[in-house]
Design a protein around this motif. Structure first.
Motif, PDB file in Angstrom:
ATOM      1  N   ASP A  45      37.589  60.453  13.980  1.00  0.00           N
ATOM      2  CA  ASP A  45      38.729  61.282  13.592  1.00  0.00           C
ATOM      3  C   ASP A  45      39.746  60.505  12.764  1.00  0.00           C
ATOM      4  N   GLY A  46      39.454  59.221  12.479  1.00  0.00           N
ATOM      5  CA  GLY A  46      40.347  58.407  11.665  1.00  0.00           C
ATOM      6  C   GLY A  46      41.234  57.474  12.446  1.00  0.00           C
ATOM      7  N   GLY A  47      41.343  57.669  13.757  1.00  0.00           N
ATOM      8  CA  GLY A  47      42.119  56.756  14.578  1.00  0.00           C
ATOM      9  C   GLY A  47      41.324  55.511  14.920  1.00  0.00           C
ATOM     10  N   TYR A  48      41.815  54.749  15.895  1.00  0.00           N
ATOM     11  CA  TYR A  48      41.194  53.478  16.251  1.00  0.00           C
ATOM     12  C   TYR A  48      41.026  53.376  17.758  1.00  0.00           C
ATOM     13  N   LEU A  49      39.965  52.677  18.157  1.00  0.00           N
ATOM     14  CA  LEU A  49      39.649  52.452  19.563  1.00  0.00           C
ATOM     15  C   LEU A  49      39.488  50.961  19.796  1.00  0.00           C
ATOM     16  N   MET A  50      40.097  50.467  20.853  1.00  0.00           N
ATOM     17  CA  MET A  50      40.032  49.051  21.224  1.00  0.00           C
ATOM     18  C   MET A  50      39.535  48.916  22.656  1.00  0.00           C
ATOM     19  N   VAL A  51      38.687  47.940  22.892  1.00  0.00           N
ATOM     20  CA  VAL A  51      38.277  47.582  24.246  1.00  0.00           C
ATOM     21  C   VAL A  51      38.757  46.162  24.514  1.00  0.00           C
ATOM     22  N   VAL A  52      39.345  45.943  25.681  1.00  0.00           N
ATOM     23  CA  VAL A  52      39.835  44.622  26.063  1.00  0.00           C
ATOM     24  C   VAL A  52      39.308  44.271  27.441  1.00  0.00           C
ATOM     25  N   ARG A  53      39.402  43.000  27.753  1.00  0.00           N
ATOM     26  CA  ARG A  53      39.023  42.526  29.077  1.00  0.00           C
ATOM     27  C   ARG A  53      40.245  41.979  29.798  1.00  0.00           C
ATOM     28  N   GLY A  54      40.368  42.303  31.066  1.00  0.00           N
ATOM     29  CA  GLY A  54      41.426  41.760  31.905  1.00  0.00           C
ATOM     30  C   GLY A  54      40.887  41.505  33.296  1.00  0.00           C
ATOM     31  N   ASP A  55      41.784  41.324  34.253  1.00  0.00           N
ATOM     32  CA  ASP A  55      41.386  41.136  35.644  1.00  0.00           C
ATOM     33  C   ASP A  55      41.463  42.461  36.388  1.00  0.00           C
ATOM     34  N   GLN A  56      40.570  42.628  37.342  1.00  0.00           N
ATOM     35  CA  GLN A  56      40.639  43.813  38.195  1.00  0.00           C
ATOM     36  C   GLN A  56      41.756  43.614  39.212  1.00  0.00           C
ATOM     37  N   PRO A  57      42.628  44.607  39.371  1.00  0.00           N
ATOM     38  CA  PRO A  57      43.752  44.444  40.304  1.00  0.00           C
ATOM     39  C   PRO A  57      43.293  44.352  41.759  1.00  0.00           C
ATOM     40  N   ASP A  58      44.236  43.931  42.600  1.00  0.00           N
ATOM     41  CA  ASP A  58      44.061  43.961  44.058  1.00  0.00           C
ATOM     42  C   ASP A  58      42.878  43.132  44.536  1.00  0.00           C
ATOM     43  N   GLN A  59      42.671  41.987  43.896  1.00  0.00           N
ATOM     44  CA  GLN A  59      41.615  41.078  44.319  1.00  0.00           C
ATOM     45  C   GLN A  59      42.222  39.909  45.089  1.00  0.00           C
ATOM     46  N   PRO A  60      41.435  39.258  45.943  1.00  0.00           N
ATOM     47  CA  PRO A  60      41.942  38.067  46.632  1.00  0.00           C
ATOM     48  C   PRO A  60      42.427  37.014  45.643  1.00  0.00           C
ATOM     49  N   LYS A  61      43.366  36.211  46.067  1.00  0.00           N
ATOM     50  CA  LYS A  61      44.011  35.245  45.189  1.00  0.00           C
ATOM     51  C   LYS A  61      43.020  34.296  44.542  1.00  0.00           C
ATOM     52  N   ASN A  62      41.980  33.915  45.259  1.00  0.00           N
ATOM     53  CA  ASN A  62      41.037  32.923  44.757  1.00  0.00           C
ATOM     54  C   ASN A  62      39.823  33.541  44.075  1.00  0.00           C
ATOM     55  N   GLU A  63      39.845  34.844  43.832  1.00  0.00           N
ATOM     56  CA  GLU A  63      38.716  35.503  43.203  1.00  0.00           C
ATOM     57  C   GLU A  63      39.146  36.239  41.936  1.00  0.00           C
ATOM     58  N   ILE A  64      38.232  36.294  40.973  1.00  0.00           N
ATOM     59  CA  ILE A  64      38.465  37.035  39.736  1.00  0.00           C
ATOM     60  C   ILE A  64      37.279  37.944  39.490  1.00  0.00           C
ATOM     61  N   ILE A  65      37.547  39.220  39.311  1.00  0.00           N
ATOM     62  CA  ILE A  65      36.547  40.148  38.795  1.00  0.00           C
ATOM     63  C   ILE A  65      37.039  40.606  37.434  1.00  0.00           C
ATOM     64  N   ARG A  66      36.289  40.294  36.414  1.00  0.00           N
ATOM     65  CA  ARG A  66      36.661  40.677  35.055  1.00  0.00           C
ATOM     66  C   ARG A  66      36.281  42.139  34.829  1.00  0.00           C
ATOM     67  N   MET A  67      37.176  42.908  34.251  1.00  0.00           N
ATOM     68  CA  MET A  67      36.901  44.311  33.983  1.00  0.00           C
ATOM     69  C   MET A  67      37.368  44.651  32.564  1.00  0.00           C
ATOM     70  N   GLN A  68      36.949  45.816  32.083  1.00  0.00           N
ATOM     71  CA  GLN A  68      37.253  46.207  30.709  1.00  0.00           C
ATOM     72  C   GLN A  68      37.952  47.559  30.680  1.00  0.00           C
ATOM     73  N   ALA A  69      38.856  47.708  29.705  1.00  0.00           N
ATOM     74  CA  ALA A  69      39.602  48.947  29.543  1.00  0.00           C
ATOM     75  C   ALA A  69      39.649  49.315  28.069  1.00  0.00           C
ATOM     76  N   VAL A  70      40.008  50.568  27.793  1.00  0.00           N
ATOM     77  CA  VAL A  70      40.025  51.070  26.423  1.00  0.00           C
ATOM     78  C   VAL A  70      41.440  51.520  26.053  1.00  0.00           C
ATOM     79  N   LEU A  71      41.804  51.289  24.787  1.00  0.00           N
ATOM     80  CA  LEU A  71      43.091  51.720  24.249  1.00  0.00           C
ATOM     81  C   LEU A  71      42.840  52.523  22.974  1.00  0.00           C
ATOM     82  N   LEU A  72      43.752  53.437  22.660  1.00  0.00           N
ATOM     83  CA  LEU A  72      43.651  54.254  21.454  1.00  0.00           C
ATOM     84  C   LEU A  72      44.929  54.119  20.634  1.00  0.00           C
ATOM     85  N   ALA A  73      44.770  54.226  19.312  1.00  0.00           N
ATOM     86  CA  ALA A  73      45.918  54.166  18.401  1.00  0.00           C
ATOM     87  C   ALA A  73      45.580  54.910  17.117  1.00  0.00           C
TER      88      ALA A  73
END
Length: 369
Positions: free
Chosen positions: A225-253
């Motif tokens: 449709d002419g707009g833009y889509l972005m995917v990024v990686r961050g941390d999954q919330p609410d995880q134990p302090k010593n653990e990281i689960i990487r997750m991905q989310a999408v943004l539109l502009a």
């Protein structure tokens, strides 16, 4: 009585025949375009070709890592690739990463280094340390270089502390953990592939729900449709302090500079993965995205860019690649995938390769047309 029964039977038979004929007529006259077809048939693994020596980009003084390319107005291919000084070790991507540019007559190489494009800007800037995990695009006549950077906040690191961050592994309460939490995504813009590059005083993307702590691993594509889509990686919330689960989310502009609106539904959750590479396949009318999952490379797909699922040909590769000499090369890391498209067709898959002995290079895999 018999006559009435025969009359009712005849009427029922005629009704059934009429309904069957109507259904058959509707089926025959239906518009084929109204029938939803499954277009998810892209098999990336099936078109990956063996690599020759010229498809490997190596540097004696720097670790060559992930790369992204565009075709210039000069008809040559311009590679923007990540580098880290060997003298500081591989983990210095968080502190000393830089983006360089190389040129080739072919999208698979061989490549010739031209210049260092961008490094961390130093004290007082949000992108104080490192320029890493980048992607280069040409949108609407301008070049956009998206990248990750970090800073030490209000803390001035001594040379000894900086060296500790370079060499140490992540812990939630050490200096590297602090620098990790400050990762943000920015963008630089230029009218020419040779620059000059305009940077900004603030990051382009900050972490927000559904991801937490950091934003990294950005990838962008233009929507139909002419707009833009972005995917990024961050941390999954609410995880134990010593653990990281990487997750991905999408943004539109509506514009490459945003404002970018984070979407509530994650792309991937409860599953460790990173380094997304997204594109819109106009022929199949769907999005695809690659990522590496710490052991193999997978591919997901979406018709609207918001609801994602595993692609039909999900498994792309394990941690190995084939050479034109018939060898299968086993690797320690197979990350930062990108797909270079030309005229809407995927031509080359690139990746950052780390060998079992710790050495690295950028890899360029031809894709069969």
């Amino acid at each position: 009585m018999k006559k009435n029964f025969k009359t009712r039977l005849a009427k029922t038979r005629n009704l059934v025949l009429g309904l069957s004929s109507a259904a058959l007529l509707m089926a025959c006259s239906a518009n084929p375009s109204d029938v939803k077809q499954d277009t998810d048939d892209f098999n990336l693994s099936g078109v990956m070709q063996p690599v020759a020596q010229e498809n490997i980009f190596y540097d004696k003084e720097f670790f060559n890592w992930g790369s992204s390319m565009v075709k210039g107005e000069d008809g040559k291919y311009h590679l923007f690739y990540a580098q880290m000084p060997r003298k500081h070790g591989f983990f210095s991507w968080l502190t000393d990463g830089r983006v360089s540019r190389a040129v080739s007559d072919s999208p698979t190489g061989p490549w010739k280094h031209v210049e260092v494009v961008m490094e961390g800007r130093g004290d007082g800037y949000w992108d104080q340390y490192t320029v890493h995990c980048h992607k280069i695009y040409k949108f609407e006549g301008k070049y956009y270089l998206y990248y990750m950077s970090t800073n030490s906040g209000d803390m001035d690191l001594t040379p000894e502390q900086l060296e500790e961050v370079r060499r140490s592994r992540w812990k939630p309460d050490n200096l590297r953990g602090m620098m990790r939490l400050n990762q943000r995504i920015g963008v630089a813009v230029a009218d020419s592939i040779e620059g000059p590059w305009q940077r900004f005083d603030k990051p382009l993307i900050e972490p927000e729900f559904p991801i937490a702590n950091i934003v990294n691993n950005t990838t962008v594509t233009q929507r139909p449709d002419g707009g833009y889509l972005m995917v990024v990686r961050g941390d999954q919330p609410d995880q134990p302090k010593n653990e990281i689960i990487r997750m991905q989310a999408v943004l539109l502009a509506d514009h490459p500079l945003g404002p970018w609106k984070m979407q509530e539904k994650p792309v991937i959750k409860d599953y460790n993965s990173e380094d997304p590479e997204v594109w819109y396949d106009a022929e199949r009318k769907r999005y695809y995205s690659l990522y590496h999952a710490f052991g193999y490379m997978g591919m997901i797909t979406s018709e609207d860019g918001l609801n994602w699922q595993r692609a039909k040909h999900y498994k792309v590769s394990d941690k190995s690649y084939k050479t034109t000499e018939g060898k299968t090369v086993k690797v320690h890391r197979y990350e930062r995938p990108t797909i270079y498209h030309e005229n809407g067709k995927p031509l080359v898959m690139t990746a950052g390769i780390k060998m079992p002995d710790g050495d690295t290079h950028s890899l360029f895999i031809p894709l069969k047309q």
